[in-house]
Design an enzyme around this catalytic site. Sequence first.
Site, PDB file in Angstrom:
ATOM      1  CG  ASP A 128     -65.867  -6.639  50.867  1.00  0.00           C
ATOM      2  OD1 ASP A 128     -65.240  -6.561  50.096  1.00  0.00           O
ATOM      3  OD2 ASP A 128     -65.080  -6.370  52.119  1.00  0.00           O
TER       4      ASP A 128
ATOM      5  CB  SER B 231     -62.599  -3.931  51.844  1.00  0.00           C
ATOM      6  OG  SER B 231     -63.572  -4.481  52.872  1.00  0.00           O
TER       7      SER B 231
END
Length: 256
Positions: free
Chosen positions: A153, A41
């Site tokens: 993610d 991320s």
Amino acid sequence: MEKYGVALALSSGGARGLAHIGVLKVLERHRIPIVAIAGSSMGGVIGALYSTGYSGEMIHDIARRIKRSHWMDFSLSKMGILAGKKLEALIELYTQGKTFADCKPPLQLVAADIELGAEVVLNTGSLARAVRATSSIPGVFSPVVIDNRTLVDGGIVNRVPVSVLPQVPHNVTVAVDVGVTLTPRVHSLFDVLFQSFDIMARELSRYQPVEADVVIKPKVDFSRESHAYHVDAIVQAGEDACEAAISHIIELLGER
């Protein structure tokens, strides 16, 4: 002499991940070589910039100048509120269209296959697209399809991706975990989605201990709404935490 240094794992954590910049600045200040980076991320975003030639100070300057309008593109898709195309274009611009093959130090990014629930390590092809994948928070950003896999993610499967760092003798593994800070008040759909993601990350951290030679935990206590106004303070938190650990890192490097 065999080359050695720090293998760096940078955690997910939204804007709290700007603390990674402070860690990079301190390692540079002490002339400690970074020989590999793995990121999830926001850790992947920062890692991609560093691996394509930006210094910690340069990334700090970018963070000061980025506005939400630069990466927010509302979407009519049923898969996410934001399309993610502006984010990909922004990374493409800053990284000048580079691929993983151009990254120095070598970079590994972690994403999650949302259909299989599996961790996916990205280390070939388009860097910008991979960064978009690793930072596509479910429900907020639409998933990204890479090699016929629907990716979101990486923080939902591997918050602090020490496990994907190459195991090289004489290197010191350093994990940077910016933690989870829940917002006491929830006012919007974005708040609900981000808060849900952070609660999940908090629970994941309980069952996925971070194992590295050195674990750095910057103290970032700002509310989510105020992150955009505290870039310098968040970066400074990373600097402070790394400075507190730097003597131990240097000591370990001296023993390798």
